[in-house]
Design a protein around this motif. Sequence first.
Motif, PDB file in Angstrom:
ATOM      1  N   SER A  39       0.842  -1.196   0.000  1.00 33.86           N
ATOM      2  CA  SER A  39       0.000   0.000   0.000  1.00 33.86           C
ATOM      3  C   SER A  39       0.876   1.244   0.000  1.00 33.86           C
ATOM      4  CB  SER A  39      -0.897   0.006   1.244  1.00 33.86           C
ATOM      5  OG  SER A  39      -1.708  -1.137   1.288  1.00 33.86           O
ATOM      6  N   VAL A  40       0.299   2.356  -0.450  1.00 28.63           N
ATOM      7  CA  VAL A  40       1.024   3.630  -0.431  1.00 28.63           C
ATOM      8  C   VAL A  40       0.189   4.656   0.318  1.00 28.63           C
ATOM      9  CG1 VAL A  40       2.244   3.162  -2.576  1.00 28.63           C
ATOM     10  CG2 VAL A  40       0.057   4.348  -2.655  1.00 28.63           C
ATOM     11  N   ASP A  41       0.830   5.752   0.730  1.00 29.93           N
ATOM     12  CA  ASP A  41       0.135   6.802   1.468  1.00 29.93           C
ATOM     13  C   ASP A  41      -0.974   7.420   0.627  1.00 29.93           C
ATOM     14  OD1 ASP A  41       3.161   8.061   3.074  1.00 29.93           O
ATOM     15  OD2 ASP A  41       1.800   6.429   3.617  1.00 29.93           O
ATOM     16  N   LYS A  42      -2.035   7.820   1.303  1.00 30.28           N
ATOM     17  CA  LYS A  42      -3.160   8.462   0.621  1.00 30.28           C
ATOM     18  C   LYS A  42      -2.705   9.718  -0.104  1.00 30.28           C
ATOM     19  CE  LYS A  42      -7.938   9.886   1.406  1.00 30.28           C
ATOM     20  NZ  LYS A  42      -9.011  10.081   2.419  1.00 30.28           N
ATOM     21  N   SER A  43      -1.736  10.419   0.489  1.00 26.89           N
ATOM     22  CA  SER A  43      -1.247  11.661  -0.127  1.00 26.89           C
ATOM     23  C   SER A  43      -0.588  11.393  -1.473  1.00 26.89           C
ATOM     24  CB  SER A  43      -0.246  12.359   0.805  1.00 26.89           C
ATOM     25  OG  SER A  43       0.862  11.506   1.068  1.00 26.89           O
ATOM     26  N   GLN A  44       0.086  10.242  -1.596  1.00 29.69           N
ATOM     27  CA  GLN A  44       0.697   9.888  -2.875  1.00 29.69           C
ATOM     28  C   GLN A  44      -0.364   9.651  -3.941  1.00 29.69           C
ATOM     29  OE1 GLN A  44       3.259   6.747  -0.788  1.00 29.69           O
ATOM     30  NE2 GLN A  44       4.528   7.263  -2.564  1.00 29.69           N
ATOM     31  N   LEU A  45      -1.457   8.991  -3.542  1.00 33.03           N
ATOM     32  CA  LEU A  45      -2.544   8.746  -4.485  1.00 33.03           C
ATOM     33  C   LEU A  45      -3.215  10.048  -4.899  1.00 33.03           C
ATOM     34  CD1 LEU A  45      -4.154   5.581  -2.848  1.00 33.03           C
ATOM     35  CD2 LEU A  45      -2.623   5.670  -4.804  1.00 33.03           C
ATOM     36  N   GLU A  46      -3.384  10.953  -3.944  1.00 35.75           N
ATOM     37  CA  GLU A  46      -4.027  12.234  -4.259  1.00 35.75           C
ATOM     38  C   GLU A  46      -3.202  13.027  -5.262  1.00 35.75           C
ATOM     39  OE1 GLU A  46      -4.485  13.916  -0.405  1.00 35.75           O
ATOM     40  OE2 GLU A  46      -6.378  12.863   0.012  1.00 35.75           O
ATOM     41  N   GLU A  47      -1.862  12.979  -5.118  1.00 34.98           N
ATOM     42  CA  GLU A  47      -0.992  13.670  -6.084  1.00 34.98           C
ATOM     43  C   GLU A  47      -1.206  13.157  -7.500  1.00 34.98           C
ATOM     44  OE1 GLU A  47       3.151  15.394  -4.548  1.00 34.98           O
ATOM     45  OE2 GLU A  47       3.035  13.206  -4.450  1.00 34.98           O
TER      46      GLU A  47
END
Length: 581
Positions: A557-565
Amino acid sequence: MYRTHTCGELNIKDVGKKVVLSGWVERIRDLGGIKFIILRDRYGVTQVVVNPESPAYEISQQIGREWVIQIEGTVSERPESTKTETQTGEVEVIVEKINILSKAELPPFYPGDKVSEDLRLKYRYLDLRDKNMNKNLIVRHKMAQAAREFLNKHGFLEIETPYLTKSTPEGARDFLVPSRLQKGKFYALPQSPQLFKQLLMVSGFDKYYQFARCFRDEDLRADRQPEFTQIDIEMSFVEMEDVINLMESFVRHVYSSVGIKLPEKFDRITYDEAMEIYGSDKPDRRFGMELKDLTNYFKDTDFKIIKNVLNNGGSIKGFITRIPISRKIASELESYVKEFGLGGLLWFKLENGEISSPTNKFLGISYENISKDYNLKDGDVVLLAAHTNREQLNTALGALRLRIAKEHFKDLEENFDALWVVDFPFLEWNEEEKRYVARHHPFTMPKNIDSKPEEIKAYAYDMVLNGNEIGGGSIRIHNSEIQRKVFEIIGLTNKEAEEKFGFLLEALKYGAPPHGGIAFGFDRMVSIALKTSSIRDVIAFPKTTSGTCQLTGAPSSVDKSQLEELSIKLVDIKEGGDENE
């Protein structure tokens, strides 16, 4: 200075020298107070001796297996009775000083221990310390260097092509990489550098190669990984014979670098012959057992099942083998071929000059005629099957002969059989998509493009070694109009062709030379050289069959902030079709 010599270097000529060695502690033996330590690095092992009167004795009491130490001492000849055949087996080092470079906790296993593959992959850095794994990667290195040596000598240029490229899904699934700078758009990791190497030919670089990392999002097996290495090769102003002849020499050179002698001339058979005789387009011929068409022997049978097959245009085929056979074993083999869509399996054996079979009396035929015509020897077993679909029949019997060979003819693994399979069908029917797709790829030059789709052959060729396809290639299409026609045959509209391959079609307008090439699965080549059961054993950090890296935990999994970017939202598909963020 951490070392003056490696642990695989010292010999009888070095007796009396002061030396410094560094490495891992493989074993420790205490014989009457004298400590014998086997010190290991990737070059080999050296026995070092710590006497009780040595200044290093006290510190030697502290060290354990897999600790990293440095020793200083004097090379001495071993007593005659303790000498071994290893590189350093005639000498030992009498230790005067020990320096602990790194302590080691008790590991989950020691190098060379027999443990589960999952554990080996999780602690791969420990597994790679094993001498066999060490050897595997050294052999891989030697073969890679031999490949570069040959290609450089023949005027090829090593040129890198992009890893971030355009998705052109006409084969396996792509691995997609989202673009942060262009929201909603994606790169794809290359399944191969196919289009780029063709563009290099258009550019005038007439001999190209690359050790290319390739990525395919597909189900994995022992000989597949989501990322793998292929030796990618392309040439201009060549015909099929030019590629085949040069690549035979290339592969012989690569294998000779690790002491394997391949045939001076590779045999060549067509795809149709391979399927009819071996039931596979990558036949392993080392154990014989060629498929025979036995249909005529059954033309007068009244056995209902067989008669129905023949009345519907079917065939009966089989092969001769020498294995223990009984009703129980035959039942197991029958269950196996049923997995390939066959209804069952017939068999008979020649034993003490007599035919032995549980089915002979029901068929209304004489197995004796088959025995006589094929000159059966005592102990020979004939396995037979019937089906209305000849291709399916060939494939099932081909799989059966491979299973039998792996179980009963393991001694043949010492032999090497190399051949080319040529004249592949250009297209194959995709039942799921209800259309023809390119068997290799849609950039292969067809031989007879105006024929019926199922009759078109390709200027394609596969190199097969011991039943493994190690390389596949073709002469490419260098004419934009032929390329457009091929796209039309496989069901791409002009718009779709432009969207996916417009850059290639454009390039072909500006003077493309006739060209062709091949790509070799390098992991598989090394695996065959080392006779490993899986390519994972010749890759430093492989994935499991589920595509997981046990060492790092990828994918993760990756951080939500990375997905938002990246403007990506994860959707959890629940039963019934509900979607939740």
